[in-house]
Design a protein around this motif. Sequence first.
Motif, short mmCIF file in Angstrom:
data_model
loop_
_atom_site.label_atom_id
_atom_site.label_comp_id
_atom_site.label_asym_id
_atom_site.label_seq_id
_atom_site.Cartn_x
_atom_site.Cartn_y
_atom_site.Cartn_z
N GLY A 152 -0.10 -1.33 -0.03
CA GLY A 152 0.13 -0.27 -0.56
C GLY A 152 0.35 1.63 0.25
O GLY A 152 0.45 2.12 0.31
N ALA A 153 2.20 1.07 0.61
CA ALA A 153 3.36 2.39 0.16
C ALA A 153 2.86 3.40 -1.71
O ALA A 153 2.68 2.26 -2.70
CB ALA A 153 4.84 1.84 0.62
N ALA A 154 3.57 4.20 -1.87
CA ALA A 154 3.50 5.53 -2.73
C ALA A 154 4.80 5.24 -3.52
O ALA A 154 4.39 4.85 -4.79
CB ALA A 154 2.82 6.50 -2.18
N ALA A 155 5.27 4.13 -2.83
CA ALA A 155 6.75 4.72 -3.31
C ALA A 155 8.12 3.32 -2.51
O ALA A 155 7.82 3.51 -1.78
CB ALA A 155 8.05 5.88 -3.32
N THR A 156 7.97 2.16 -2.93
CA THR A 156 9.13 1.11 -2.44
C THR A 156 10.73 0.97 -3.03
O THR A 156 11.24 1.62 -4.47
CB THR A 156 8.48 0.24 -2.68
OG1 THR A 156 7.16 -0.18 -2.42
CG2 THR A 156 9.69 -0.64 -2.45
N VAL A 157 11.43 1.40 -1.89
CA VAL A 157 12.54 1.30 -2.25
C VAL A 157 13.45 -0.05 -2.10
O VAL A 157 13.68 -0.80 -1.23
CB VAL A 157 13.96 2.58 -1.36
CG1 VAL A 157 15.56 2.66 -1.86
CG2 VAL A 157 12.98 4.04 -1.17
N ALA A 158 14.39 -0.26 -3.56
CA ALA A 158 15.16 -1.78 -3.28
C ALA A 158 16.63 -1.16 -2.66
O ALA A 158 17.30 -0.73 -2.78
CB ALA A 158 15.16 -1.84 -5.16
N ALA A 159 17.15 -2.54 -1.29
CA ALA A 159 17.87 -2.02 -0.38
C ALA A 159 18.57 -3.58 -0.28
O ALA A 159 17.79 -4.23 -0.51
CB ALA A 159 17.09 -1.17 0.99
N PRO A 177 11.39 0.01 13.86
CA PRO A 177 10.84 -1.63 14.18
C PRO A 177 9.85 -1.90 14.44
O PRO A 177 10.13 -3.45 14.42
CB PRO A 177 12.03 -0.92 15.70
CG PRO A 177 12.95 0.07 15.42
CD PRO A 177 11.65 0.96 14.85
N ALA A 178 8.74 -1.49 14.30
CA ALA A 178 7.62 -1.57 14.73
C ALA A 178 7.08 -2.99 13.63
O ALA A 178 5.92 -2.99 13.29
CB ALA A 178 6.41 -0.94 15.17
N SER A 179 7.64 -1.33 12.42
CA SER A 179 6.72 -2.14 10.97
C SER A 179 8.41 -1.90 9.43
O SER A 179 8.20 -0.60 8.95
CB SER A 179 5.70 -0.69 10.29
OG SER A 179 5.67 -1.10 9.12
N PRO A 180 9.05 -3.33 9.98
CA PRO A 180 10.25 -3.33 9.45
C PRO A 180 10.06 -3.00 7.76
O PRO A 180 11.41 -2.31 7.37
CB PRO A 180 10.32 -4.91 9.53
CG PRO A 180 9.71 -4.68 10.48
CD PRO A 180 8.51 -4.41 10.93
N SER A 181 8.82 -2.55 7.23
CA SER A 181 8.98 -2.19 5.15
C SER A 181 8.31 -1.27 5.91
O SER A 181 8.48 -1.05 4.41
CB SER A 181 7.59 -3.25 5.03
OG SER A 181 6.32 -2.86 5.66
N ARG A 182 8.22 -0.49 6.26
CA ARG A 182 8.04 0.97 6.08
C ARG A 182 9.77 1.64 6.72
O ARG A 182 10.26 1.56 7.71
CB ARG A 182 7.54 1.70 7.01
CG ARG A 182 5.82 1.34 7.15
CD ARG A 182 5.87 1.90 5.57
NE ARG A 182 3.86 1.16 5.04
CZ ARG A 182 3.39 2.09 4.13
NH1 ARG A 182 3.32 3.72 3.97
NH2 ARG A 182 2.11 1.90 4.14
N ILE A 183 9.85 2.87 6.07
CA ILE A 183 11.14 3.73 5.93
C ILE A 183 10.73 4.08 6.50
O ILE A 183 9.93 5.94 6.64
CB ILE A 183 11.86 4.30 4.86
CG1 ILE A 183 11.63 3.11 3.91
CG2 ILE A 183 12.80 5.21 4.99
CD1 ILE A 183 11.96 3.53 2.01
N ARG A 184 11.84 4.97 7.66
CA ARG A 184 11.79 5.78 9.07
C ARG A 184 12.20 7.25 8.74
O ARG A 184 11.54 8.61 9.10
CB ARG A 184 11.44 4.99 10.23
CG ARG A 184 11.38 6.90 11.76
CD ARG A 184 11.94 5.85 13.25
NE ARG A 184 13.23 4.86 12.93
CZ ARG A 184 13.82 4.45 14.41
NH1 ARG A 184 12.57 4.61 15.37
NH2 ARG A 184 15.00 3.89 13.91
N ALA A 185 12.91 6.97 8.30
CA ALA A 185 14.34 7.71 8.07
C ALA A 185 15.70 7.01 6.91
O ALA A 185 15.97 6.75 6.71
CB ALA A 185 15.51 8.50 8.69
N ASN A 248 5.06 9.64 5.35
CA ASN A 248 5.08 8.01 5.83
C ASN A 248 4.39 7.04 4.71
O ASN A 248 3.62 6.43 5.02
CB ASN A 248 4.39 8.15 6.67
CG ASN A 248 4.31 6.98 7.78
OD1 ASN A 248 5.12 6.32 7.86
ND2 ASN A 248 3.25 6.55 8.43
N ALA A 249 4.73 7.19 3.02
CA ALA A 249 4.46 7.17 2.12
C ALA A 249 5.16 6.08 1.34
O ALA A 249 4.93 5.82 -0.04
CB ALA A 249 3.59 7.67 1.30
N ALA A 250 6.76 5.86 1.77
CA ALA A 250 7.61 4.92 1.48
C ALA A 250 7.75 3.91 1.82
O ALA A 250 8.16 3.37 3.06
CB ALA A 250 9.13 5.90 1.46
#
Length: 421
Positions: A152-159, A177-185, A248-250
Amino acid sequence: MTTSPGRSRGRKKVLAIVLAGGEGKRLMPLTADRAKPAVPFGGIYRLIDFALSNVVNSGYLQVVVLTQYKSHSLDRHVSTTWRMSTLLGNYVTPVPAQQRMGKRWYLGSADAIYQSLNLLNDEKPDIVVVVGADHVYRMDFSQMVDAHVESGAAATVAAIRQPIEMADQFGVIDVDPASPSRIRAFLEKPTNPQGLPDAPHEVLASMGNYVFDADALREAVVRDGALEEGETKHDMGGDIIPAFVDRNAAGVYDFKDNDVPGANDRDRGYWRDVGTMGSYYAAHMDLVAHLPVFNLYNHEWPIYTDYGPLPPAKLTEGPGMAPTSVFNSILSPGVLVSGGSVRDSVLSPSVRVDSEARIDGAVLLNGVHVGEGAVIKNAILDKNVVVPPGAQIGVDPEADRARGFTVEDGLTVLAKDQVIE
């Protein structure tokens, strides 16, 4: 009922954009006459062939390649090599800088997409896959797209996971840490980052590959394009992704979850940024290792290219029955080794090695001719260099530097057509 090209029933339409305008200053002199994505690699390939092969192997057959810097050989390679049937609307096409937003060239990777929004307007994709053109790796982008849609993210980064002590070499993704698939920074070359929740000794480094909802990407680059000079560098990783993070969309896609058909335990998860002479050389040595760290012989996920109508490589005895020996090396079509010795090296198409010449730990690009008794060691020779009989290159770095050769990262590098006195 019919479906438009690129969109199957029930599936989202995907447009792939390959960012190929890189200047590659750190690869000089290999980039003196060509864009970084056009630099030859692995004998028969160009760097861009890896990105394009990944995209088309993933099933995405509508691909635009945004070019700018010294793009003639790159445009020619893409146009002549990457031809697909147009019956179903499939294509790989180079798109040079068009100055659609004013009399200026691309100011950065985000500006390249902003100035090319006509491509999105024409194709009307649901999803846009944006990839760099100068990394060596295998990746199934369809798996990343599926993960992006599900998140459901608007943007996803491969890492890709890297040791935490190497964090200051990469753009690092700090996850929640609570949602490891979301980018905090998104942290640019941090010196004291926090490790991953499941691996405190590792961090996630950006691979320069992204998946976007098309509308979100369009809005982001338009917003970035309206900023004043000094407020943005118009960079995908430095400006666009942080803007999504702030909302909070990445999301992040962990490369370890990507399962490429035919991969083995040794090369699964391989990714190499060949942005420096040392890393470019090291990536070649990965290929020629007895058990290659990156396996070119994965027929389930081929790397496509075109090297022209060349004969097979040939090994012959030299004058006076001088023996030929080749160990742990790649010999491309058209190579002729006549009584020479080649070890731990990559010989590109039409390279010629004469009797009693010794090649050790070298990368020789197309058309290099090594004369009788010459010695090449720890060196990279660009196209059409002719090494005179008995000459030595890479044996004495100080002597090489005095002759005007580039000496960097312990390597001696000769430019295209450079004359050796």
